[in-house]
Design an enzyme around this catalytic site. Structure first.
Site, mmCIF file in Angstrom:
data_model
loop_
_atom_site.group_PDB
_atom_site.id
_atom_site.type_symbol
_atom_site.label_atom_id
_atom_site.label_comp_id
_atom_site.label_asym_id
_atom_site.label_seq_id
_atom_site.Cartn_x
_atom_site.Cartn_y
_atom_site.Cartn_z
ATOM 1 C CG ASN A 89 24.886 49.491 -109.421
ATOM 2 O OD1 ASN A 89 25.431 48.497 -108.975
ATOM 3 N ND2 ASN A 89 25.371 50.145 -110.481
ATOM 4 C CG PHE A 147 25.771 39.739 -117.421
ATOM 5 C CD1 PHE A 147 26.912 39.251 -118.036
ATOM 6 C CD2 PHE A 147 25.155 38.965 -116.446
ATOM 7 C CE1 PHE A 147 27.437 38.008 -117.691
ATOM 8 C CE2 PHE A 147 25.668 37.718 -116.083
ATOM 9 C CZ PHE A 147 26.808 37.241 -116.711
ATOM 10 C CE LYS A 179 24.050 48.384 -124.067
ATOM 11 N NZ LYS A 179 24.440 48.836 -122.739
HETATM 12 N N1 CTP Z 1 26.939 48.833 -119.777
HETATM 13 C C1 CTP Z 1 28.078 49.538 -120.039
HETATM 14 N N2 CTP Z 1 28.120 50.891 -119.869
HETATM 15 C C2 CTP Z 1 27.031 51.552 -119.439
HETATM 16 C C3 CTP Z 1 25.854 50.851 -119.160
HETATM 17 C C4 CTP Z 1 25.836 49.484 -119.335
HETATM 18 O O1 CTP Z 1 29.083 48.922 -120.436
HETATM 19 N N3 CTP Z 1 27.095 52.849 -119.266
HETATM 20 C C5 CTP Z 1 26.911 47.391 -120.023
HETATM 21 C C6 CTP Z 1 26.759 46.541 -118.769
HETATM 22 O O2 CTP Z 1 28.033 46.182 -118.254
HETATM 23 C C7 CTP Z 1 26.004 45.332 -119.280
HETATM 24 C C8 CTP Z 1 25.174 45.865 -120.428
HETATM 25 O O3 CTP Z 1 25.788 47.104 -120.816
HETATM 26 O O4 CTP Z 1 26.865 44.345 -119.799
HETATM 27 C C9 CTP Z 1 23.736 46.139 -120.121
HETATM 28 O O5 CTP Z 1 23.650 46.929 -118.950
HETATM 29 P P1 CTP Z 1 22.244 47.324 -118.337
HETATM 30 O O6 CTP Z 1 22.465 48.145 -117.112
HETATM 31 O O7 CTP Z 1 21.382 46.120 -118.230
HETATM 32 O O8 CTP Z 1 21.583 48.184 -119.501
HETATM 33 P P2 CTP Z 1 21.795 49.632 -120.037
HETATM 34 O O9 CTP Z 1 22.478 49.554 -121.348
HETATM 35 O O10 CTP Z 1 22.431 50.500 -118.994
HETATM 36 O O11 CTP Z 1 20.292 50.079 -120.296
HETATM 37 P P3 CTP Z 1 19.116 50.357 -119.233
HETATM 38 O O12 CTP Z 1 19.790 50.832 -117.965
HETATM 39 O O13 CTP Z 1 18.307 51.368 -119.898
HETATM 40 O O14 CTP Z 1 18.388 49.057 -119.049
#
Ligand code: CTP
Length: 410
Positions: A215, A332, A350
């Site tokens: 990303n 975040f 979480k």
């Molecule tokens: N995160 C994580 N592991 C993942 C996905 C996300 O630890 N596999 C953590 C990120 O580091 C961040 C938080 O979860 O602190 C939220 O990440 P975000 O990408 O905004 O959300 P997701 O939980 O992935 O949900 P979505 O993509 O559906 O918005």
């Protein structure tokens, strides 16, 4: 960062004096009022005019007369070194020659810089720069020890090829490093003794040895948090996916590639952490099959190709499950819509103590930008909506909130 601070930059006669120009620019960029005091021999290496123009201040080169400038008469100049000394919030001497080091260690005041130094009461950073044999000379080392005992900060010189064609210790550290040391003086040390674990950057999910899914995360926000926490006295470990950034000085750096590598590192390191901040943009899915060899076009006669993806572990959720009472966990939430609802439900799901919601995909905020527009959400329902700010500033605001919560928890 250095707004309302007056910094005296002492420049001595050495080939590295040209690096002081860059150091001056960094200080000015950070908002400092910089005043340059040069020794007479320093003026042989860099023109006084350069420092005058860039600092937007007079340059002190002599004790009783600002030679060449004609801006001050000898009476005014005779008190100037005392005035500068009393105005200084910090003094940096870069490069510091064996001569100035010897003079300061022995209380000799025979020119503008050394005389002014007798009256300085602020923190002082000495950046030695000289030939290796001179640097290793017992008298110089003895003098440096004295300066350290007197409370001055000595920045170790770098090693490498020197202007005198020898190689070894004696190079003036890079201006960014000196600047970093200076900035540290002004931060409150409210994170002293706290272990802080931070994750940053994107993850890369390999498709084959040359391709991956990832990303747009640049890592800038996570690195800014790590840097700010370290400057405030924290013991910081930064687990980072691949970025183009250099790890902040003083941080324990753990590079990773994939989400599974990041999960392993974070889970292993979490037990020791008081505060965990998960800034990383983790790839939610990875290719079900990561090919050992490069996928070749000739092996796929059709003009389209499908990649089956499988879910990655939700690292933050795992950390939330394992979290102990004394630990503070922040995440975040990168959102393009419905920031409040999405961020708050992630905080709940979480098991976080707080979440930083940020809108991505708009100019000046989120991935790759130097600024960010964020909202802080807390478990007790409070919300703090911040204006668009530099990521470094967001980092400090975040730490301000965390430290009050952590102290409260104990
Ligand atoms: N995160 C994580 N592991 C993942 C996905 C996300 O630890 N596999 C953590 C990120 O580091 C961040 C938080 O979860 O602190 C939220 O990440 P975000 O990408 O905004 O959300 P997701 O939980 O992935 O949900 P979505 O993509 O559906 O918005």
């Amino acid at each position: 960062m250095l707004k309302n601070k007056t910094i005296i930059l002492g420049v001595c006669g050495g080939i590295a004096a040209y690096k002081s120009v860059e150091l001056l620019r960094l200080m000015k960029k950070a908002g400092a009022n910089v005043k340059v005091a040069m020794t007479r021999s320093a003026t042989k290496f860099v023109g006084e005019t350069t420092f005058r123009v860039l600092s937007e201040n007079d340059v002190m080169t002599a004790l009783f007369d600002f030679e060449g400038t004609g801006t001050l008469n000898s009476q005014e100049a005779s008190v100037q070194h005392i005035e500068w000394a009393s105005q200084a919030d910090a003094v940096v001497i870069a490069p510091a020659t064996a001569n100035i080091i010897g003079k300061l260690a022995n209380g000799i005041a025979d020119d503008a810089l050394s005389t002014m130094m007798m009256a300085v009461t602020s923190p002082v950073i000495i950046c030695p720069s000289m030939n290796t044999h001179m640097y290793e000379n017992r008298a110089v080392q003895r003098n440096l020890d004295i300066l350290e005992q007197d409370g001055m900060f000595i920045l170790e010189p770098g090693t490498g090829e020197l202007a005198c064609k020898t190689s070894g210790a004696g190079r003036l550290p890079e201006p960014a490093l000196i600047f970093d040391r200076l900035v540290k003086i002004f931060y409150s040390k409210d994170f002293t003794g706290k272990n802080i674990l931070i994750s940053a950057g994107p993850t890369r999910e390999a498709l084959d040895p040359v391709r991956y899914i990832s990303n747009h995360s640049s890592g800038k926000m996570g690195y800014a948090v790590a840097e700010a926490a370290e400057k405030r006295g924290g013991l910081v470990t930064l687990v980072s996916g691949p970025t183009a950034l250099s790890p902040p000085v003083g941080v324990n750096f753990v590079p990773v590639e994939s989400a599974r590598e990041m999960a392993d590192a974070m889970l292993e390191l979490m037990d020791n952490a008081d505060i965990i901040i998960k800034v990383a943009a983790v790839a939610d899915y990875r290719p079900l099959v990561s090919h050992e060899n490069k996928i070749k076009k000739r092996d796929n006669p059709k003009s389209s190709i499908s990649i089956e993806l499988t879910e990655n572990p939700d690292i933050l959720k795992m950390l939330g499950k394992k979290k102990q009472k004394h630990q503070f966990l922040a995440g975040f939430a990168a959102e393009t819509t419905n920031l409040d609802t999405n961020a708050m439900s992630k905080m709940e799901e979480k098991n976080l103590d707080m979440i930083v919601g940020n809108i991505v995909g708009v100019k000046g905020s989120g991935f790759e930008a130097d600024t960010n527009k964020v909202k802080f959400f807390f478990r007790d329902g409070t919300i703090d909506d911040l204006p668009l700010m530099e990521k470094a500033q967001v980092a400090h605001m975040l730490l301000d909130h965390i430290i009050s919560n952590v102290n409260f928890k104990k």
